[in-house]
Design an enzyme around this catalytic site. Structure first.
Site, mmCIF file in Angstrom:
data_model
loop_
_atom_site.group_PDB
_atom_site.id
_atom_site.type_symbol
_atom_site.label_atom_id
_atom_site.label_comp_id
_atom_site.label_asym_id
_atom_site.label_seq_id
_atom_site.Cartn_x
_atom_site.Cartn_y
_atom_site.Cartn_z
ATOM 1 N N GLU A 162 -44.422 53.859 60.750
ATOM 2 C CA GLU A 162 -43.160 53.428 61.364
ATOM 3 C C GLU A 162 -42.153 52.943 60.302
ATOM 4 O OE1 GLU A 162 -40.973 53.166 63.393
ATOM 5 O OE2 GLU A 162 -41.593 52.776 65.441
ATOM 6 N N HIS A 163 -40.961 52.615 60.756
ATOM 7 C CA HIS A 163 -39.805 52.317 59.897
ATOM 8 C C HIS A 163 -40.076 51.289 58.794
ATOM 9 C CE1 HIS A 163 -39.107 48.330 61.640
ATOM 10 N NE2 HIS A 163 -39.632 48.862 62.721
ATOM 11 N N ASP A 164 -39.473 51.497 57.644
ATOM 12 C CA ASP A 164 -39.431 50.545 56.524
ATOM 13 C C ASP A 164 -40.786 50.262 55.867
ATOM 14 O OD1 ASP A 164 -36.519 49.865 56.620
ATOM 15 O OD2 ASP A 164 -37.071 49.206 58.638
#
Ligand code: UDP
Length: 215
Positions: free
Chosen positions: A136-138
């Protein structure tokens, strides 16, 4: 002369990667073989199996391999061996892999069917994301990291080099998994995992080395 491509590792991992690379190379002037230092047989699933020395001696205008071996230390060793021999280490991915915005992935990544990597993510060399895993993001993921099938790696997680995340593990948003750590199959990770530690269970806890899991 044709280009020579290899899937390094002719066992379970390699046999799962071969069809992905074969699909990517369809229609190109390229020959595709397995490379294995202890060949289980001379042909597997329609492809010749060569030892590395034969792979680099074979006639070809260029040589490329996808290192499809789950053990990350072996992957790193073979990555260096390939560099020394002028063999390019390449990645491959299933056609249905989803990669969103601003994602940087190092050379040699193998992304199996149904993998998703969302946005603003950095991943190092020779990453393996097995079936149905997501990042998932980041997230920031180091070199030679391995995800078994079905890993749920939520946002803002950092994972150090050579970490191994077992099948079906879930990692809570924002955590840090240290270099060389092992997360057991099905673990639900709710706290940071120190470098080199092994955790398992729900919630994941360090494994007591003295505990006997034998029959
Ligand atoms: N292997 C190799 N060179 C090495 C180490 C391993 O060619 O330095 C090969 C090994 O002979 C075997 C495969 O890599 O065929 C690893 O298979 P294994 O079943 O241990 O694991 P997998 O990574 O396929 O899950």
């Amino acid at each position: 002369m044709t280009r020579l491509f290899g899937v390094y590792g002719a066992s379970g991992c390699g046999r799962g990667i071969m069809p992905l690379l074969r699909a990517e190379l369809a229609g190109e002037d390229a020959r595709l073989v397995f490379v294995d230092d202890a060949p289980p047989s001379d042909h597997i699933n329609g492809h010749a199996v060569l030892v590395f020395d034969d792979f680099i001696r074979d006639e070809a205008c260029s040589r490329h391999v996808a290192i499809a071996i789950a053990n990350s230390k072996v992957r790193e060793t073979l990555d260096w061996r390939c560099a020394a021999a002028g063999v390019e280490v390449i990645g491959t991915r299933a056609p249905n892999v989803v990669i969103m915005d601003d994602v940087e992935i190092g050379a040699g990544a193998l992304l199996s069917p149904f993998v998703a990597v969302t946005s603003n993510i950095r991943i190092g060399r020779c990453f393996h994301a097995n079936l149905y895993s997501y990042v998932e993001h980041d997230c920031v993921i180091g070199d030679y990291v391995t995800f078994a099938p079905g890993v749920h790696c939520n946002g803002n997680v950092s994972i150090g080099d050579h970490a191994y995340i077992g099948a079906g593990a879930v990692i809570r948003q924002g955590l840090s998994i240290g270099a060389g750590a092992t997360v057991g199959m099905g673990a639900v990770v709710t706290k940071n995992v120190p470098a080199g530690a092994t955790v398992a269970g729900n919630p994941a806890r360090p494994l007591d080395k003295k505990q006997d899991f034998g029959p």
